[in-house]
Design a protein around this motif. Structure first.
Motif, mmCIF file in Angstrom:
data_model
loop_
_atom_site.group_PDB
_atom_site.id
_atom_site.type_symbol
_atom_site.label_atom_id
_atom_site.label_comp_id
_atom_site.label_asym_id
_atom_site.label_seq_id
_atom_site.Cartn_x
_atom_site.Cartn_y
_atom_site.Cartn_z
ATOM 1 N N CYS A 264 -6.948 -0.783 -0.159
ATOM 2 C CA CYS A 264 -6.312 -1.244 -1.396
ATOM 3 C C CYS A 264 -6.773 -2.660 -1.739
ATOM 4 O O CYS A 264 -6.657 -3.567 -0.929
ATOM 5 N N ARG A 265 -7.301 -2.854 -2.920
ATOM 6 C CA ARG A 265 -7.792 -4.182 -3.334
ATOM 7 C C ARG A 265 -6.658 -5.191 -3.358
ATOM 8 O O ARG A 265 -6.806 -6.330 -2.963
ATOM 9 N N ARG A 266 -5.527 -4.762 -3.898
ATOM 10 C CA ARG A 266 -4.398 -5.676 -4.033
ATOM 11 C C ARG A 266 -3.946 -6.147 -2.650
ATOM 12 O O ARG A 266 -3.645 -7.319 -2.450
ATOM 13 N N CYS B 286 -1.184 0.117 -3.209
ATOM 14 C CA CYS B 286 -0.441 -0.350 -4.384
ATOM 15 C C CYS B 286 -0.340 0.733 -5.448
ATOM 16 O O CYS B 286 0.527 0.683 -6.302
ATOM 17 N N GLY B 287 -1.255 1.693 -5.420
ATOM 18 C CA GLY B 287 -1.240 2.742 -6.430
ATOM 19 C C GLY B 287 -1.791 2.300 -7.773
ATOM 20 O O GLY B 287 -1.787 3.066 -8.727
ATOM 21 N N ASN B 288 -2.250 1.059 -7.877
ATOM 22 C CA ASN B 288 -2.753 0.581 -9.162
ATOM 23 C C ASN B 288 -4.059 -0.206 -9.008
ATOM 24 O O ASN B 288 -4.249 -1.231 -9.637
ATOM 25 N N CYS B 289 -4.932 0.270 -8.113
ATOM 26 C CA CYS B 289 -6.281 -0.294 -8.035
ATOM 27 C C CYS B 289 -7.250 0.883 -7.880
ATOM 28 O O CYS B 289 -6.823 2.007 -7.609
ATOM 29 N N CYS C 147 -6.954 2.816 -4.586
ATOM 30 C CA CYS C 147 -5.724 3.587 -4.417
ATOM 31 C C CYS C 147 -5.735 4.825 -5.319
ATOM 32 O O CYS C 147 -5.254 5.884 -4.935
HETATM 33 ZN ZN ZN Z 1 -4.269 -0.570 -4.359
#
Ligand code: ZN
Ligand code: ADP
Length: 599
Positions: free
Chosen positions: A378-380, A395-398, A401
């Motif tokens: 995950c990048r975040r 995070c589900g938003n990168c 993910c």
């Molecule tokens: Zn992520």
């Protein structure tokens, strides 16, 4: 009564004022913690990410408390931006800068106690006359914006900030609120010390910017790739490019490819043109600026929908700050970095020009950035861990993910590639090395007798397609560095890899698909093809032009969305929409109600 009771009472009052003045229903993140201190006369250092709502933590006290809040801010453009927003919400605010012709009036109204909020630049604030002026009326609060400027450890040291302490000390009863978006532990301690804020006044909000979607991709065709991002994101955007020449070039090509208003911004532009491009961008709802990193410091545009990096940023810190200019309004935004192996190569070459002691530090920064770029995680999470946080695994938003990339162990292949580099004399480029490894019958190879090397033809077709991403990865981590003549040489941990002491994994990008594009489209919050929303936007634009302010000063997109969805019928209902405070209701309520009635 305890301090906490006092703070709770003050916060109750503050919540009412928040509703009344800003039209927001409640505080966000750490705002209440900061306000609880400030409103009870205690100093604080608020470290909150961009978009967390730092300005509200002094604008609200400025409006609530008796006396004037003096805010020290380093950039005139930033002050004027803040001034517009404050005034739009009915706060009696003024700026005192070299760019203001109305300074006499400002000083008069300040003396008469008619200002809630006064913005000044640090160089003025540190002058003795200014102290006299301040002594002429009652003060409620000192706010020191961009407080990292006070520290030599921060990334933007301003000597004038060092001169503020005597001024603050001559008003010992006035609390101090220092604000910054980025400060590591050392810088934070320095700010507290320099500005005389007790250590328990530190309020630390997390670094996470959940509405920003991070994506990092290899750069194969920047114009096409960025044009694709633009197609998915019709709103305003910033594209960062490394050099002036590339800025000009990209801006022209993107304008051509997309037909949108794309303008360059760099330090070499004629100052008039630069200024014009910046103000056009601030006022625009769809413009794209291609810029060197000189752009962004002084602007506070909340509705930037994407930030694209056409090459690697300087460090993770710089990346966080630059991408942080997206989505300050909390609406979905996207940050895309396009990188090439050459970016790292150039950056590593530059290291050699630095003094020895800086080299180590900068190399570590680059390695950290390479890790972020190369990771399959995950990048975040990587980003937040870099800032000392303990984020969830996913995070589900990168990009990683949303679409888990494959990871392959290529240690053996890496050893083959590195040994080909070694055996050919560390002076050939990737193309030649690949030919040697795959056993290509090439004139140049025979001439140099590279077909007699033990590495000739040892890589099969299956592995051959991994050579390019592998070479990239090895360059990113510094195991391969470019020579002056376009060849590759061994460096860093290449010997350890050759000896089999270190493993090499590479991330395989997901098969090219339009998925990421689709996701970006889904990410945009504004409704497409809703006539009422469009009509509200048109009205906002007309009003903004009339009053010569950017549209977001009138209302944010989210406010217009709520209006379109809830269709308020009366002033009363309109006033309940988040972001519609008393002053704005009064100024614009009727006009927007009329549009709603007619659509
Ligand atoms: Zn992520
Ligand atoms: P920062 O200075 O921390 O980058 P800003 O002060 O510019 O952030 O605030 C970002 C946006 O969030 C602004 O448009 C502001 O009006 C909005 N905002 C601030 N506080 C709240 C809140 N409590 N509820 C809703 N929106 C808020």
């Amino acid at each position: 009564m305890t301090v906490q009771d006092d703070a709770d009472k003050a916060l109750d009052r503050a919540r009412n004022a928040l509703r009344d003045i800003f039209g927001y229903s409640d505080f966000r993140g750490a705002q209440d913690e900061v306000l609880g201190r400030v409103l009870t006369g205690r100093s604080a250092l608020a470290v909150m990410p961009t978009g967390a709502g730092k300005s509200l933590t002094y604008q609200l006290p400025a409006a609530m408390l008796e006396g004037t809040c003096v805010t020290i801010s380093p950039l005139i453009a930033l002050m004027h931006d803040q001034l517009r927003s404050a005034r739009a919400n009915g706060i009696r605010a003024a700026t005192l800068t070299s760019a203001d012709a109305d300074w006499r009036e400002t000083i008069d109204s300040f003396r008469a106690g008619e200002l809630d909020l006064l913005y000044v630049a640090p160089e003025r604030a540190s002058q003795p006359q200014f102290r006299e002026l301040l002594a002429s009326t009652r003060l409620s609060l000192f706010a020191i914006d961009e407080a990292h400027c006070v520290s030599e450890w921060g990334h933007d040291f301003r000597p004038d900030y060092r001169q503020l302490r005597p001024l603050l000390d001559s008003f010992p009863d006035v609390p101090r609120l220092a604000l910054t978006a980025t400060a590591d532990a050392r810088t934070r301690a320095d700010i507290l010390g320099q500005l005389g804020i007790p250590a328990d006044g530190l309020v630390l909000a997390g670094f996470d910017r959940p509405n920003i979607r991070y994506a990092i991709r290899h750069r194969d065709n920047p114009v096409r790739q960025i044009a694709g991002i633009m197609a998915d994101n019709p709103g305003p955007g910033i594209v960062y490019a490394p050099t002036r020449r590339k800025v000009e070039d990209l801006a022209a090509k993107l304008a051509d490819a997309t037909g949108r208003d794309v303008r360059p911004y760099h330090a070499g532009l004629d100052p008039e043109e630069r200024k014009a491009n910046q103000s056009a961008f601030v006022a625009s709802e769809d413009m794209v600026v291609v810029a060197t990193i000189a752009f962004g410091m002084g602007i506070d545009k909340p509705d930037v929908r994407f930030v694209a990096h056409a090459g690697i940023p300087k460090s993770i810190e710089a990346y966080y700050q630059e991408t942080g200019r997206a989505g300050r309004d909390g609406d979905p935004a996207i940050a895309v970095m396009l990188w090439g192996a050459g970016d790292f190569a150039t950056a590593r070459q530059r290291l050699a020009e630095l003094p020895q002691d800086r080299q180590m530090e900068e190399r570590e920064r680059l390695n950290a950035l390479a890790m972020l770029v190369e990771t399959a995680e995950c990048r975040r999470a990587v980003l937040l861990r870099h800032f000392g946080e303990d984020p969830p695994e996913r995070c589900g938003n990168c990009d990683n993910c949303l679409e888990r990339p494959g990871v392959t162990d290529v240690t053996e292949l890496a050893r083959k590639l590195l040994s080909a580099v070694y055996r050919t004399g560390q002076s050939f480029g990737f193309g030649h090395l690949k030919k040697v490894l795959t056993g290509s019958q090439d004139e140049r190879i025979r001439q140099r007798q590279h077909d007699r090397l033990s590495v000739f033809g040892i890589v099969g077709a299956e592995d051959a397609r991994l050579l390019q991403p592998l070479s990239r990865a090895l360059q990113a981590r510094g195991a391969l560095i470019p020579t002056d003549h376009g060849g590759l040489a061994l460096a860093g941990d290449a010997p350890a890899i050759l000896k089999g002491e270190k493993a090499v994994e590479i991330v395989l990008p997901p098969k090219k698909s339009s998925r990421s594009g689709r996701q970006a489209r889904n990410g945009a919050a504004n409704p497409v093809g809703d006539p009422l929303f469009d009509a509200l936007r048109d009205l906002r634009k007309t009003l903004a032009e009339e009053q010569q302010v950017p549209p977001y000063v009138i209302f944010h997109d989210s406010v217009l969305r709520d209006m379109a969805a809830q269709r308020p019928r009366s002033q009363d209902q309109m006033g309940r929409i988040s972001g519609v405070g008393a002053k704005k209701l009064d100024a614009y309520g009727e006009a927007f109600l009329k549009v709603i009635r007619e659509n």
